[in-house]
Design a protein around this motif. Structure first.
Motif, short mmCIF file in Angstrom:
data_model
loop_
_atom_site.label_atom_id
_atom_site.label_comp_id
_atom_site.label_asym_id
_atom_site.label_seq_id
_atom_site.Cartn_x
_atom_site.Cartn_y
_atom_site.Cartn_z
N ASP A 66 119.70 -0.17 40.87
CA ASP A 66 119.93 -0.06 42.32
C ASP A 66 118.62 0.16 43.06
O ASP A 66 118.40 -0.42 44.13
N GLN A 67 117.76 1.00 42.52
CA GLN A 67 116.45 1.22 43.16
C GLN A 67 115.63 -0.07 43.15
O GLN A 67 114.98 -0.40 44.14
N ILE A 68 115.68 -0.80 42.06
CA ILE A 68 114.95 -2.07 41.98
C ILE A 68 115.51 -3.06 42.99
O ILE A 68 114.76 -3.77 43.66
N ARG A 69 116.82 -3.10 43.11
CA ARG A 69 117.45 -3.99 44.10
C ARG A 69 116.92 -3.66 45.49
O ARG A 69 116.56 -4.55 46.27
N ASP A 70 116.85 -2.37 45.81
CA ASP A 70 116.34 -1.95 47.12
C ASP A 70 114.86 -2.30 47.27
O ASP A 70 114.43 -2.78 48.33
N LEU A 71 114.08 -2.08 46.22
CA LEU A 71 112.65 -2.40 46.27
C LEU A 71 112.42 -3.90 46.45
O LEU A 71 111.54 -4.32 47.20
N LEU A 72 113.23 -4.70 45.78
CA LEU A 72 113.11 -6.16 45.93
C LEU A 72 113.45 -6.58 47.35
O LEU A 72 112.76 -7.43 47.93
N ALA A 73 114.51 -6.01 47.91
CA ALA A 73 114.88 -6.35 49.29
C ALA A 73 113.75 -5.97 50.25
O ALA A 73 113.42 -6.74 51.17
N LEU A 74 113.16 -4.82 50.02
CA LEU A 74 112.04 -4.39 50.87
C LEU A 74 110.83 -5.29 50.67
O LEU A 74 110.14 -5.64 51.63
N SER A 75 110.56 -5.69 49.43
CA SER A 75 109.39 -6.53 49.18
C SER A 75 109.56 -7.93 49.76
O SER A 75 108.57 -8.62 50.01
N ASP A 76 110.80 -8.34 49.97
CA ASP A 76 111.06 -9.65 50.57
C ASP A 76 110.79 -9.66 52.07
O ASP A 76 110.70 -10.73 52.67
N ASP A 77 110.68 -8.48 52.68
CA ASP A 77 110.39 -8.36 54.11
C ASP A 77 109.03 -7.68 54.27
O ASP A 77 108.94 -6.50 54.58
N ARG A 78 107.97 -8.41 54.03
CA ARG A 78 106.62 -7.88 53.91
C ARG A 78 106.07 -7.23 55.18
O ARG A 78 105.11 -6.48 55.11
N GLY A 79 106.65 -7.51 56.34
CA GLY A 79 106.09 -6.99 57.59
C GLY A 79 106.56 -5.60 57.98
O GLY A 79 106.02 -5.00 58.90
N GLN A 80 107.53 -5.07 57.28
CA GLN A 80 108.06 -3.76 57.67
C GLN A 80 107.23 -2.61 57.11
O GLN A 80 106.41 -2.80 56.22
N SER A 81 107.48 -1.43 57.63
CA SER A 81 106.81 -0.23 57.16
C SER A 81 107.18 0.02 55.70
O SER A 81 108.30 -0.29 55.27
N CYS A 82 106.27 0.61 54.96
CA CYS A 82 106.58 0.90 53.56
C CYS A 82 107.16 2.30 53.38
O CYS A 82 107.25 2.79 52.26
N ALA A 83 107.60 2.93 54.46
CA ALA A 83 108.18 4.27 54.37
C ALA A 83 109.41 4.28 53.45
O ALA A 83 109.61 5.22 52.68
N ALA A 84 110.22 3.23 53.52
CA ALA A 84 111.41 3.17 52.66
C ALA A 84 111.02 3.03 51.19
O ALA A 84 111.66 3.61 50.31
N VAL A 85 109.96 2.28 50.93
CA VAL A 85 109.45 2.14 49.56
C VAL A 85 108.97 3.50 49.05
O VAL A 85 109.29 3.91 47.93
N ASP A 86 108.22 4.21 49.90
CA ASP A 86 107.74 5.54 49.54
C ASP A 86 108.90 6.48 49.24
O ASP A 86 108.85 7.26 48.28
N ALA A 87 109.96 6.39 50.04
CA ALA A 87 111.13 7.26 49.85
C ALA A 87 111.77 6.99 48.49
O ALA A 87 112.15 7.93 47.78
N ILE A 88 111.89 5.74 48.12
CA ILE A 88 112.48 5.39 46.82
C ILE A 88 111.60 5.92 45.69
O ILE A 88 112.09 6.51 44.72
N ALA A 89 110.29 5.73 45.82
CA ALA A 89 109.36 6.21 44.78
C ALA A 89 109.40 7.73 44.68
O ALA A 89 109.37 8.29 43.58
N LYS A 90 109.47 8.42 45.81
CA LYS A 90 109.52 9.90 45.80
C LYS A 90 110.83 10.38 45.18
O LYS A 90 110.84 11.37 44.43
N GLU A 91 111.92 9.70 45.49
CA GLU A 91 113.21 10.06 44.89
C GLU A 91 113.15 9.89 43.37
O GLU A 91 113.60 10.76 42.61
N HIS A 92 112.55 8.80 42.93
CA HIS A 92 112.44 8.55 41.49
C HIS A 92 111.53 9.59 40.83
O HIS A 92 111.83 10.09 39.74
N ARG A 93 110.43 9.94 41.50
CA ARG A 93 109.52 10.95 40.96
C ARG A 93 110.26 12.28 40.80
O ARG A 93 110.08 12.97 39.78
N ALA A 94 111.09 12.64 41.77
CA ALA A 94 111.86 13.89 41.67
C ALA A 94 112.81 13.84 40.47
O ALA A 94 112.97 14.83 39.75
#
Length: 135
Positions: A66-94
């Motif tokens: 599910d996290q990968i699915r979200d990361l792929l969707a975010l990576s497909d929209d290269r112009g947006q802020s990476c805050a959502a990517v950071d949030a996913i990575a921080k959640e995974h780190r926790a």
């Protein structure tokens, strides 16, 4: 098949992914369905190779599907802020930190059990006793 097309076997070798796993990623929507040859074989391209490499790297780092699915969707929209990517990575780190804490507790308990073992006979083994149900 054109010169840049990849078979599923080639894609598997290039990424270190089992053929069955590639099919699973296709069925689950992580990897887009490839074109088909006249003989109805899958025909992958460089985009498939890059996307599968991304998925493999993310799996190696322990991200969930599910996290990968979200990361792929975010990576497909290269112009947006990476805050959502950071949030996913921080959640995974926790999650990783929680697992590390659990593993340290597990190690401590195993150390305790091993330290209590007198290395005699199994009938007197403290490790076996610790694992056996209490009556």
């Amino acid at each position: 098949m054109n010169a840049h097309a990849l078979t599923i076997g080639h894609l598997a070798r290039e990424t270190g992914t089992k053929v069955e796993t590639i099919r699973f990623y296709e069925k689950s929507g992580l990897l887009p369905a490839p074109a088909r040859t006249e003989g109805n074989y899958r025909s992958y391209d460089r985009a498939h190779l890059n996307r599968l490499s991304f998925i493999r790297r993310a799996r190696d780092l322990g991200f969930s599907l599910d996290q990968i699915r979200d990361l792929l969707a975010l990576s497909d929209d290269r112009g947006q802020s990476c805050a959502a990517v950071d949030a996913i990575a921080k959640e995974h780190r926790a999650e990783v930190e929680r697992k590390i804490t659990d593993l340290r507790s597990l190690k401590k308990e195993l150390d305790r059990m091993i330290d209590q073992c007198g290395c005699g006979v199994v009938a007197d083994c403290r490790i076996i006793e610790s694992l056996s149900p209490r009556q």
